[in-house]
Design an enzyme around this catalytic site. Structure first.
Site, PDB file in Angstrom:
ATOM      1  N   GLY A 356       0.817  -1.202   0.000  1.00  3.98           N
ATOM      2  CA  GLY A 356       0.000   0.000   0.000  1.00  3.98           C
ATOM      3  C   GLY A 356       0.845   1.244   0.000  1.00  3.98           C
ATOM      4  N   PRO A 358       2.534   4.924   1.151  1.00  5.09           N
ATOM      5  CA  PRO A 358       3.135   5.318   2.438  1.00  5.09           C
ATOM      6  C   PRO A 358       2.105   5.922   3.376  1.00  5.09           C
ATOM      7  CG  PRO A 358       4.448   6.118   0.572  1.00  5.09           C
ATOM      8  CD  PRO A 358       3.162   5.614   0.003  1.00  5.09           C
ATOM      9  N   VAL A 360      -0.138   4.409   5.425  1.00  6.86           N
ATOM     10  CA  VAL A 360      -1.430   3.776   5.688  1.00  6.86           C
ATOM     11  C   VAL A 360      -1.374   2.841   6.893  1.00  6.86           C
ATOM     12  CG1 VAL A 360      -2.214   3.955   3.310  1.00  6.86           C
ATOM     13  CG2 VAL A 360      -0.950   1.926   4.034  1.00  6.86           C
ATOM     14  N   LYS A 362       1.205   0.245   7.588  1.00  8.30           N
ATOM     15  CA  LYS A 362       1.709  -1.115   7.376  1.00  8.30           C
ATOM     16  C   LYS A 362       2.646  -1.542   8.512  1.00  8.30           C
ATOM     17  CE  LYS A 362       3.441  -0.079   3.357  1.00  8.30           C
ATOM     18  NZ  LYS A 362       2.992   1.316   3.267  1.00  8.30           N
ATOM     19  N   SER A 696      -4.008   2.730 -18.432  1.00  7.56           N
ATOM     20  CA  SER A 696      -5.369   2.973 -17.957  1.00  7.56           C
ATOM     21  C   SER A 696      -5.988   4.250 -18.508  1.00  7.56           C
ATOM     22  CB  SER A 696      -5.389   3.014 -16.424  1.00  7.56           C
ATOM     23  OG  SER A 696      -4.606   4.074 -15.919  1.00  7.56           O
ATOM     24  N   LYS A 739      -8.390   4.754  -7.229  1.00 12.60           N
ATOM     25  CA  LYS A 739      -8.900   5.673  -8.250  1.00 12.60           C
ATOM     26  C   LYS A 739     -10.302   6.175  -7.887  1.00 12.60           C
ATOM     27  CE  LYS A 739      -6.233   3.617 -12.021  1.00 12.60           C
ATOM     28  NZ  LYS A 739      -6.291   2.818 -13.269  1.00 12.60           N
TER      29      LYS A 739
END
Length: 812
Positions: A356, A358, A360, A362, A696, A739
């Site tokens: 994930g 930076p 969040v 972990k 994308s 997104k």
């Protein structure tokens, strides 16, 4: 010059050389300490004469008889303590010197040293010396046993350096080495070494027969290469009875620890064998130190030591909820593991990988897991690691070898079943020293780590009880074989509401205590927290949010400390008027500008106009999702496609594929077949200094192209993401959750994406799903129907009934 004296036993040290000297005698240790305290860190090395006393002479008039007058001035470059009674000094030879006078410093000796200069060679001597250097190299090449020396000395072209290095490397009698040291003429010393090498070559050529050759090879190996330097401190035949008794007691203690230590059968057999070798060695020799360190490592590892697992699921759930908000997937996985452990004691520990952006949580989540399960916690950062030995250790053949970080951390934990965090596993790299990611394959494979083999120990160690947790910002830097061995758990960025809850529950309390405001009435309003989240930070995690809250608390702390002093002199504080009155500090939106300065990020009002050639895309970055605006303009020209905005190769290819799709559908749009030959098309992605790449944005580019060429506006409330093919198919992409969070943050109300990405909506928060109208598509024609302005799009696309699937609020 006056220097401390370090006497050497059975060793002559030369200039132009370097080496490790083990030092253990009391006087020698004092001399080393004095040298280290000096600016130059220089010390004088002189060899003891045969049959000398334990220390250089007891009587003043006999001291010059105990050591040779000519020795070497050396510089100590490094000092390492290898035991309580022994150090190793790394020294570099500087110059020759002669003792002119002894000085007794009480606990060691000092000597007055006269530096000896080499005589200048005449032109004839220089020519003869050059020729002799070439001949010396040729002899070294011919000597099979000296090829290692030949490679080492290939760069030595100075006669003095070559002669000194050869004299140090060849195992010669002490007297011959001392004569080489006392010879000041470089040409004469080189001649001495050359004749020695020629003699060795003649003896090697005279040998015949395979058995004799084999014996001769070993003999010459021993004759050519000298042993590791010794300073005479190895306590051999001259050791005192007290020193021998102390060493014997250490060996007896080691034997007792080996027999009482619970370890594998293989480790116990190896430890006993190494102890027998140690008993036959001189106590203070370098080899004995290596063996003793090896035994210490075997005895310090927690072979069978484990901490009992806490299998109370309710307690674990409480701990995880106390420390972290949300993260339901990770918490459920830990509770599942504890449930299995409660039913089966033989289950293997999971190997998890938290991926994930930076900030969040972990790393902190791994600490909480250790607390919830009652395990010890150790952490090893892998960022920048590029040496395989960092993971699997060095082989014992190297000086200063030690086990790898895996076993070092287990020793630190003191248990064989800790929570072991391997942080930043995606930041490793590789070079000529090996690939640490490949070395981790064995440690992180549940089928192999039951017998993990470290290069230093060369013993199998069971890692199956260790709960390995790795963290990464992206899977891109992790090799596929390593990914296959881990259970990947993705941690997406937080929504603004989640950040608000985290700030209220954890961050403000933490920073308040850290700034010493526990006894002060400080309050940060909810509106102020929302302002910080929206206008002072722009991130997927909460690390920047915590910094800003900490800045507010520090400003308040400064005001609290200086309030009385400012009141006495009538000076105003830095806080807004009204704050701090009555001892209460309420930080609201109006106070933030005075405390944190102007907002760092501008919250732009989204353009509510439907524009031609402008479409909104969604992008994924390592710090979360982002909005990506794509602009297209059409100009008179000759069919040129221009792509700008610092785009990567994949994104440029997406632009080309989008243009090819548009050209192939010209008949559907009722355009002229050669419309593209009369215009130039420019595709631009703003923020040109920021690198962008990935597939994308394909459907976004195609939508912008169709809009610009047909003059039909794109709906301003629609964002989209997906890869486009030449036939107009829409393919799935990654980072959907991040997104969609970005779309919601920016006020987008409708999102178009690939039907195959529907599975990624499961983890999306309910509030976000209710706020967004998500349209699932399979073809580019469906994208145009959803994105172009109503009315005009029907004239453009006469394709019958749409196959678009729209997710309603209920259930989505």
């Amino acid at each position: 010059m006056v220097l401390p004296l370090l006497p050497l036993r059975n060793l002559v040290f030369f200039p132009h050389t370097e080496g490790l000297l083990p030092v253990g005698r009391a006087r020698s240790m004092r001399a080393i300490e004095e040298a280290m305290a000096s600016a130059d860190r220089e010390i004088f090395l002189s060899s003891e004469r045969p049959h000398g006393s334990q220390e250089p002479g007891a009587a003043r008039e006999s001291r010059l008889e105990d050591v040779f007058a000519v020795g070497t001035i050396v510089k100590i470059t490094n000092l390492t303590r290898v035991s309580a009674r022994m150090v190793e000094a790394h020294v570099v030879g500087v110059a020759r010197g002669r003792i002119t006078r002894f000085t007794d410093a009480g606990d060691h000796h000092r000597v007055d040293v006269e530096m000896l200069e080499e005589p200048v060679l005449s032109s004839d001597e220089i020519e003869r010396t050059k020729k002799r250097i070439d001949e010396t190299h040729q002899v070294l090449e011919q000597l099979e046993q000296a090829r290692v020396l030949a490679n080492d000395f290939r760069s030595a072209v100075d006669p003095s350096e070559l002669a000194d290095r050869l004299a140090a490397a060849l195992r010669l009698p002490l007297g011959e080495k001392q004569r080489a040291l006392e010879e000041l003429s470089a040409s004469a010393r080189l001649e001495m070494m050359f004749q020695t090498l020629v003699g060795l070559l003649d003896r090697a050529r005279s040998q015949s027969g395979r058995v004799k050759a084999r014996r001769g090879s070993g003999a010459h190996d021993r004759a050519l290469v000298s042993r590791r330097p010794s300073s005479g401190d190895d306590l051999g035949d001259d050791a005192t009875p007290e020193e021998r008794d102390e060493f014997k007691s250490e060996l007896d203690e080691l034997e007792s620890r080996i027999e009482s230590k619970a370890m594998s059968k293989e480790a116990k057999v190896r430890a006993r064998r190494e102890l027998r070798k140690l008993r036959m060695m001189a106590p203070m020799s370098a080899e004995a130190t290596v063996v003793r360190n090896y035994l210490d490592w075997i005895l310090m590892l927690p072979w069978s030591t484990v901490t009992p697992d806490k299998t109370d699921i309710e307690f674990a759930e409480t701990v995880l909820d106390e420390d972290h908000y949300g993260l339901k997937t990770v918490k459920d996985r830990i509770l599942e593991y504890l449930a299995v452990r409660a039913l089966s004691k033989n289950g293997k520990a999971p190997i998890l990988c938290f991926v994930g952006p930076p900030g969040v949580g972990k790393t902190s989540l791994a600490r909480s897991i250790a607390r919830a399960t009652g395990k010890k916690f150790v952490r090893q950062s892998l960022g920048g690691v590029r040496d395989e030995a960092e993971v699997r250790g060095h082989r014992r053949t190297y000086i200063g070898a030690m086990p790898g970080k895996v076993l070092q951390m287990l020793k630190k934990a003191g248990a064989s079943n800790p929570v072991f965090l391997l942080d930043e596993v995606d930041k490793m790299s590789s070079d000529f020293r090996g690939d640490p990611a490949s070395a981790l394959l064995e440690a992180l494979d549940p089928e192999q780590n039951v017998a993990f083999n470290d290069h230093y120990l060369d013993l199998d160690y069971d890692l199956s009880r260790v709960m390995f947790i790795t963290t990464a910002n992206s899977l891109v830097g992790i090799p596929p074989p390593l990914q296959d061995r881990m259970e990947i758990i993705r941690l997406a960025g937080y929504t603004d509401d989640e950040k608000l809850e985290i700030a209220k529950r954890y961050l403000f309390k933490k920073q308040r205590e850290a700034c010493g405001l526990g006894g002060v009435d400080v309050e940060l309003s909810e509106a102020a927290l929302k302002e910080i989240i929206a206008r002072y930070t722009r991130e997927a995690g909460v690390r920047g949010l915590e910094r800003e809250i900490g800045a507010v608390c520090r400003k308040v702390a400064k005001e609290v400390v200086g309030k009385e002093k400012r009141a006495a002199v009538g000076k105003k504080g830095a806080l807004p008027k009204g704050m701090g009155e009555g001892g209460r500090f309420l930080v609201n939106v109006a106070a933030l500008r005075a405390l944190l300065g102007p907002p760092r990020f501008r919250v732009e009002a989204r353009d509510t106009r439907d524009q031609v050639g402008v479409a909104t895309g969604l992008a994924w970055t390592e710090v979360g999702g982002e909005i990506l605006t794509i602009e297209v303009t059409v100009m008179p020209g000759k069919g040129k496609l221009i792509v700008t905005g610092k785009l990567g190769d994949v994104m440029k290819e997406s632009a080309t594929a989008a243009m090819s799709y548009v050209r192939s559908r010209a008949h559907v749009f009722e355009w002229a077949k050669d419309f593209y030959q009369r215009v130039d098309v420019h595709i631009h992605v703003p923020e040109g200094a920021t690198p962008k790449d990935g597939p994308s944005a394909g459907i976004t580019m195609a939508t912008s192209l169709v809009s610009a060429l047909s003059k039909i506006p794109v709906r301003n409330d629609v964002a989209m993401t997906g890869e486009i093919t030449l036939r107009g198919r829409v393919l799935p992409v990654g980072g959907i959750k991040e997104k969609l969070l970005a779309a919601h943050r920016e006020g987008i109300t409708s999102v178009v994406m690939c039907r195959d990405n529907e599975k990624d909506l499961v983890d999306l928060p309910k509030k976000i799903r209710r706020a967004l109208r998500i349209t699932l598509v399979s073809h580019m024609d469906d994208v145009l129907r959803a994105a172009l302005v109503v009315g005009a799009r029907q004239d453009l696309l006469r394709l019958g009934t749409p196959v678009t699937g729209e997710l309603e609020d209920a259930g989505h």
